[in-house]
Scaffold this motif. Structure first.
Motif, PDB file in Angstrom:
ATOM      1  N   ALA A 142      64.750   6.646  41.859  1.00  0.00           N
ATOM      2  CA  ALA A 142      63.404   6.239  41.456  1.00  0.00           C
ATOM      3  C   ALA A 142      62.624   5.674  42.634  1.00  0.00           C
ATOM      4  N   GLU A 143      63.284   4.898  43.484  1.00  0.00           N
ATOM      5  CA  GLU A 143      62.601   4.324  44.651  1.00  0.00           C
ATOM      6  C   GLU A 143      62.192   5.407  45.644  1.00  0.00           C
ATOM      7  N   LEU A 144      63.058   6.394  45.872  1.00  0.00           N
ATOM      8  CA  LEU A 144      62.688   7.487  46.766  1.00  0.00           C
ATOM      9  C   LEU A 144      61.550   8.321  46.192  1.00  0.00           C
ATOM     10  N   LYS A 145      61.592   8.588  44.896  1.00  0.00           N
ATOM     11  CA  LYS A 145      60.502   9.353  44.271  1.00  0.00           C
ATOM     12  C   LYS A 145      59.175   8.609  44.394  1.00  0.00           C
ATOM     13  N   THR A 146      59.213   7.305  44.163  1.00  0.00           N
ATOM     14  CA  THR A 146      57.985   6.514  44.283  1.00  0.00           C
ATOM     15  C   THR A 146      57.470   6.543  45.716  1.00  0.00           C
ATOM     16  N   GLY A 147      58.369   6.398  46.690  1.00  0.00           N
ATOM     17  CA  GLY A 147      57.960   6.438  48.084  1.00  0.00           C
ATOM     18  C   GLY A 147      57.382   7.784  48.482  1.00  0.00           C
ATOM     19  N   LEU A 148      58.007   8.860  48.050  1.00  0.00           N
ATOM     20  CA  LEU A 148      57.494  10.199  48.356  1.00  0.00           C
ATOM     21  C   LEU A 148      56.141  10.441  47.691  1.00  0.00           C
ATOM     22  N   THR A 149      55.974   9.917  46.494  1.00  0.00           N
ATOM     23  CA  THR A 149      54.685  10.058  45.808  1.00  0.00           C
ATOM     24  C   THR A 149      53.604   9.277  46.536  1.00  0.00           C
TER      25      THR A 149
END
Length: 382
Positions: free
Chosen positions: A273-280
């Motif tokens: 979830a943290e990586l997805k948020t960062g990529l977004t």
């Protein structure tokens, strides 16, 4: 013909003062330092960018020359040209700052190799540097800026103080910035060949080109090695003249470096979830600037020789993030399936043998070519 300054080479900078370092920086004292680069695109004139962004003290440059490279530390003496900075042949670059040379009228083409020579008369202290430069650098005592060949030169494998080159290209020339980690920068590909996957992809393009702002060891969310990717957006993408597209590969080191640095103790990296948020967040910021953003699945690394890097938790997060990137909910304008391009068909979490650079974490020249060949070039409407 109307022209405009456009980036034709970039080298992303690292601080020599990081507490966790994968690469050793260095300084120079009363030496001529000669470094080479390869231009991704051509133009009617060039200007050179130098950096003291992470230097602790002002940097005295006692002279700088630009020339066409021949081989090794050799230059074509007929092309050797002093660089000037606001008309002066010497300059002191304050700590924390970059500088751009005055233009040099030198018609250049894509693939041409240049050499930049700097005479550094004082003790520079640890310098702002690049992990994986285009090729091996050379240093000799004293002022040898015009020497055709640097005899008995000391060789070094990191890059120092050289941030890039711009060319005076036709107006409307558009380029892509390759932005991310070692798979972008080209770690483990052959020095002096420009065989990173962005370099090989750039040679497939009919229009425009790609410059590289990858940092080996870089992370999306955490500093060291280099500022994290979200912190690098303004300088390493938005400030690059001519940029219209961005290609991103990031995440490997977010997953692997915590365990590697803590080994033999355990350590937890970010969640999916943290990586997805960062990529977004990354994609949104680049989209706000009007850029086309191409993402990439996180490459395989099962069985890497780097202790503590490969963990069950990291592999699970990688699988979840890659599934998201290959689905319909990601924020990018397109996706390059880097993982599939180089995966072992029998064990997709590993790099296939013929593409493995030897450490199970990086690809060789052939692996970088496989990634470049897997890119749909229609995504790069330059």
């Amino acid at each position: 013909m109307t022209t405009t300054w456009t980036a034709a080479h970039r080298a992303a900078a690292i601080s020599p003062h990081e507490s966790l370092a994968l690469f050793e920086s260095r300084g120079f004292t009363d030496q001529t330092v000669r470094q080479s680069l390869r231009l991704a695109g051509g133009g009617d004139a060039v200007r050179v960018r130098l950096t003291n962004r992470y230097g602790a003290t002002p940097l005295r440059i006692g002279g700088a020359h630009l020339a066409l490279r021949t081989k090794g530390s050799g230059i074509d003496p007929g092309s050797d040209t002093p660089l000037h900075f606001s008309g002066a042949p010497t300059v002191t670059l304050p700590a924390g700052e970059d500088i751009v040379s005055d233009p040099v009228e030198l018609p250049v083409t894509a693939g041409e190799e240049l050499s930049v020579s700097l005479y550094l008369p004082g003790d520079t202290g640890p310098t702002t540097f690049t992990a994986i430069p285009y090729d091996t650098g050379h240093a000799v005592p004293g002022n040898q800026l015009s020497a055709q060949l640097l005899e008995d030169a000391e060789e070094f494998t990191t890059g120092h103080l050289l941030a890039g080159v711009d060319v005076l290209a036709p107006a409307g020339t558009r380029i892509a910035v390759a932005f991310g980690d070692s798979w972008i920068e080209g770690a483990a590909t052959t020095p002096g060949t420009d065989n990173s996957f962005p370099g090989q992809l750039s040679r497939r393009l009919d229009h425009g080109w790609i410059v590289n702002t990858g940092i080996s060891g870089n992370r999306l969310l955490t500093d060291a090695v280099g500022e994290h990717l979200l912190a690098r957006i303004d300088h390493d993408v938005l400030a690059v003249p001519g940029v219209s597209h961005v290609i991103v590969h990031i995440g490997l080191n977010d997953l692997g470096l915590p365990g590697h640095f803590a080994h033999p103790e355990p350590a937890e990296g970010p969640t999916a979830a943290e990586l997805k948020t960062g990529l977004t967040t990354l994609a949104d910021r680049l989209h706000t600037a009007g850029l086309t953003v191409i993402g990439a699945t996180i490459g395989p690394y099962r069985g890497t020789v780097h202790e503590g890097y490969d963990t069950p938790r990291g592999q699970a997060v990688r699988a979840e993030v890659n599934a998201w990137l290959l689905g319909d909910d990601h924020p990018f304008d397109g996706i390059v399936d880097v993982a599939a391009a180089v995966a072992d068909p029998d064990e997709p979490d590993r790099i296939r043998a013929e593409y493995n650079a030897g450490d199970g974490l990086h690809v060789n020249d052939a692996g970088a070519k496989a990634i470049a060949d897997a890119v749909d070039v229609t995504l790069l409407d330059l």
